[in-house]
Design an enzyme around this catalytic site. Structure first.
Site, short mmCIF file in Angstrom:
data_model
loop_
_atom_site.label_atom_id
_atom_site.label_comp_id
_atom_site.label_asym_id
_atom_site.label_seq_id
_atom_site.Cartn_x
_atom_site.Cartn_y
_atom_site.Cartn_z
N GLU A 1 -3.29 7.76 7.44
CA GLU A 1 -1.90 7.89 7.92
C GLU A 1 -0.97 8.38 6.80
OE1 GLU A 1 -0.72 4.21 9.75
OE2 GLU A 1 -1.69 4.74 11.62
N GLU B 1 -7.48 4.76 15.97
CA GLU B 1 -7.10 3.34 15.91
C GLU B 1 -6.33 2.96 17.15
OE1 GLU B 1 -4.78 2.07 12.56
OE2 GLU B 1 -5.95 3.24 11.12
N GLU C 1 -2.62 -8.52 7.06
CA GLU C 1 -2.99 -8.16 8.43
C GLU C 1 -3.93 -9.17 9.08
OE1 GLU C 1 -2.17 -3.44 8.76
OE2 GLU C 1 -4.14 -3.97 7.97
N ARG D 1 0.85 -1.20 0.00
CA ARG D 1 0.00 0.00 0.00
C ARG D 1 0.88 1.25 0.00
NH1 ARG D 1 -2.59 0.05 6.17
NH2 ARG D 1 -0.61 0.05 7.28
C1 GAL Z 1 -2.27 1.53 11.03
C2 GAL Z 1 -3.04 1.63 9.75
C3 GAL Z 1 -4.11 0.56 9.63
C4 GAL Z 1 -3.54 -0.79 10.02
C5 GAL Z 1 -2.96 -0.69 11.41
C6 GAL Z 1 -2.37 -1.98 11.91
O1 GAL Z 1 -1.01 2.12 10.92
O2 GAL Z 1 -3.66 2.88 9.62
O3 GAL Z 1 -4.59 0.53 8.32
O4 GAL Z 1 -2.56 -1.16 9.11
O5 GAL Z 1 -1.92 0.25 11.40
O6 GAL Z 1 -1.80 -1.83 13.19
#
Ligand code: GAL
Length: 669
Positions: free
Chosen positions: A153, A308, A356, A114
């Site tokens: 991000e 998040e 993931e 990505r």
């Molecule tokens: C963040 C990201 C998410 C996911 C997450 C995993 O940095 O915005 O899309 O990848 O980490 O911890």
């Protein structure tokens, strides 16, 4: 809708997570809705990585699935934080070679992960603009839409792009900044090492060089990179604001993230949000607190959203330990305690494929997710956050502040300095001091309004513009207490030494000048005496000449024996302190304790180690947050404070008993 608070539309503490239903058959979506309602979810971020799904080929779009999803969310009373979907371009776009980012060694990134795009790629900008316009037009009036989520991000994995598209954009940016090559040559000091430019096309990004690159050029490239990403965000914001002037816009930031100057970014956003992933093996509550405090400070006077975090374990460390039971709840409440009005996770349903799939989620892999420990805790947390509704919209108020400046960060960590500096290593101990004493603290910039702060600490504020130095000087003269630590005020915005002696523009404010620096070796320390107290410094020492300031503490050994190490300058109605070494944590504590005592900066109540205490206030109400990070119960005398715990519903007596990892949120009478 009043954009001051995102709650104006939802009226609740936001709760939910990243929701990626495009990875699942639609039959699963119904079950998702049932589980979301069970868990008290009221807000989900959708569409973040769905560009390829929304625009499967250059000429075709498919919004059908997103229409159905938005409808379903609306039907279930769940608000959408709808993404602009520009975080990762679809593979077909790589046919345009300018799309792909290039690293400092000239290696080209590829799709298949990505964020492989160059922020300066005209192809990327063109397609992103078209996509955002379509999304904005289609969903502007949708009743389920509560907020816009730009990209994701920004610059997280790929930030400095050195390719041709970036080189061209860099030159344009430089032309806007300097207008003439003469001005650029002067600003970059190109008389040094035969670097003089006679044509704009010879100017390059600071690509690989045999020896140190020109520091002013690299500093400008940091500024340019920040601006290149911000340009994308501004482009998206302009489209969204036109379509929905009253809907708030955010993007998920990452706390202290060096490539992007988040104080600049926050100006574009209606509310700020961030992603928090401390390792449970570290001092996670401190790291979380630091991120919350920074995020809150980016937009003074507004709550933020924890966009998040993970319920249990991530997938991207060599070893991904689970959060101990109770930690997810405790750290979630911590975000609210420090100013959040939203607690979100990555992600809702654990992925079955992709990179993931081992990342924790609210709905784990399980034949019966509802019965899992994680989901049950998610559900309990949802119920608790509902009880915190009265807290929504209230604020954390601080009288202490720490100066953080992204330009200093970029400049300070360029190579070829008297010693190796790490900006965060200068900031973190100061924040830790306030955190561990439960003294509320904000982060500010050298341009911020400082009038509400009794104490402003500027750790290693290396790059300082003359007008910002004047602003700090005024703060002191008008009654503020200011403390700077070593290697502050040394260079201007072009990384050029401020003439007239160190510390440049701060000389008069601090009442001193520095003749020589004496960096210390990795294992060297220096005893420092502050009155009757023995302190210790390391990494740095220097020859300070007093010009109005008084020595508070002196070096006790070596060539500098008897010379000032810590100084105080009474100036106007205020005072300016300076520390000419790197004090260890306990020594810094001694000095800051003296200042805090003098300025009456104190915790809302006395609490034992490991108990975090904060206050949120507003609308005539005050909420006292008590968070026990210890593995054992604690008893907290409340003194004269009284109230009712919003979580347990119990009236507080003279003291609150908190079990291990427990939380209380007392609405004070
Ligand atoms: C963040 C990201 C998410 C996911 C997450 C995993 O940095 O915005 O899309 O990848 O980490 O911890």
């Amino acid at each position: 809708m009043n954009k001051n608070t995102i709650l104006a539309k939802t009226g609740q503490i936001l709760y939910g997570g990243d929701y990626n239903p495009e990875q699942w058959p639609e039959s699963v979506w119904k079950e998702d809705m049932r589980l979301m309602r069970l868990a008290g979810v009221n807000f989900v971020s959708i569409g973040i990585f769905s560009w390829a799904k929304l625009q499967p080929t250059e000429k075709t779009f498919d919004f059908g699935w997103l229409d159905r999803l938005m409808y379903l969310l609306g039907e279930n009373g769940i608000w959408a934080d709808l993404a602009t979907a520009t975080a990762s371009p679809p593979p077909w776009m790589s046919r345009y070679p300018d799309l792909l980012a290039v690293d400092v060694d000239g290696h080209v990134y590829s799709h298949g992960s990505r964020q492989h795009f160059s922020p300066s790629s005209p192809t990327y900008l063109r397609f992103a603009e078209a996509l955002v316009k379509k999304i904005a037009a289609r969903y502007a009036k949708h009743p389920a839409l509560a907020a816009w989520h730009l990209n994701n991000e920004y610059a997280c994995h790929m930030n400095m792009c050195y390719g041709e598209a970036s080189a061209k954009a860099f030159r344009l940016w430089l032309k806007e900044r300097y207008h003439t090559l003469d001005a650029l040559n002067a600003a970059w000091g190109t008389a040094f090492w035969s670097q003089h430019y006679s044509a704009w096309e010879d100017v390059q990004p600071p690509r690989k060089t045999p020896m140190f690159s020109n520091p002013a050029q690299t500093l400008d490239f940091h500024r340019f990179t920040n601006a290149a990403f911000l340009k994308i965000a501004k482009m998206e914001c302009a489209i969204l604001r036109k379509a929905t002037p009253d809907l708030p816009i955010t993007t998920n930031l990452m706390s202290f993230f060096k490539p992007l100057d988040y104080f600049e970014w926050a100006k574009e956003l209606d509310f700020v949000s961030w992603d928090s992933y401390p390792d449970p093996l570290d001092y996670g509550e401190l790291i979380g607190a630091r991120g919350h405090d920074l995020t809150r400070s980016l937009k003074p006077g507004r709550p933020f959203v924890l966009m998040e975090q993970v319920t249990s374990h991530v997938n991207w460390r060599p070893v991904n330990v689970a959060k101990p039971v109770g930690t997810m709840r405790l750290w979630s409440h911590q975000s609210v305690a420090r100013g959040a009005d939203g607690v979100m996770f990555f992600q809702w349903r654990q992925a079955a494929s992709g990179a993931e799939k081992y990342h924790g989620s609210m709905v784990p892999h399980s034949p019966d997710p509802e019965k899992t420990r994680v989901f049950q805790e998610v559900r309990e947390l949802g119920a608790e956050l509902k009880k915190l509704e009265p807290v929504a919209g209230t604020l954390v108020r601080s009288r202490a502040a720490i100066v953080v400046d992204w330009e200093t960060w970029w400049a300070l960590e360029l190579p070829s300095k008297p010693t190796e500096f790490n900006y965060l290593a200068a900031i973190e101990p100061v924040h830790r001091y306030f955190y561990e004493r439960n003294i509320a603290v904000d982060f500010v910039t050298p341009q911020s309004d400082l009038s509400g702060y009794s104490l402003v600490v500027a750790p290693t504020l290396y790059l300082l513009r003359g007008k910002d130095a004047k602003h700090l000087d005024r703060y002191v003269r008008e009654g503020g207490t200011f403390l700077a630590t070593c290697f502050s005020g040394i260079v201007d915005e072009n990384e050029r030494i401020v003439p007239g002696g160190y510390p440049g523009h701060l000389r008069e404010t601090l009442g001193l000048w520095i003749e020589e620096w004496w960096p210390l070796g990795p294992s060297e320390t220096r005893k420092v005496r502050l009155g009757a107290k023995a302190l210790s410094g390391s990494r740095w020492s220097e020859v300070i000449h007093l010009k109005g300031a008084k020595a508070l503490a002196t070096f006790e050994e070596g060539y500098l024996k008897g010379k000032p190490a810590v100084t105080r300058h009474a100036l106007g109605k205020g005072q300016a302190f300076y520390v000419g070494t790197v004090l260890d944590d306990s020594s810094l504590g001694v000095l800051l304790d003296d200042l805090s005592r003098g300025l009456k900066l104190a915790a809302p109540i006395k609490a034992p180690k490991g108990v975090e205490v904060t206050l949120r206030e507003g609308g005539g109400k005050r909420f006292l947050f008590l968070l026990n990070h210890n593995g054992k119960a604690v008893r907290l005398p409340l003194g004269r404070l009284k109230g009712t715990d919003l979580i347990s519903g119990r009236k507080s007596g003279k003291a609150v008993l908190l079990k291990a990892s427990d939380v209380a949120v007392i609405e004070l009478e």
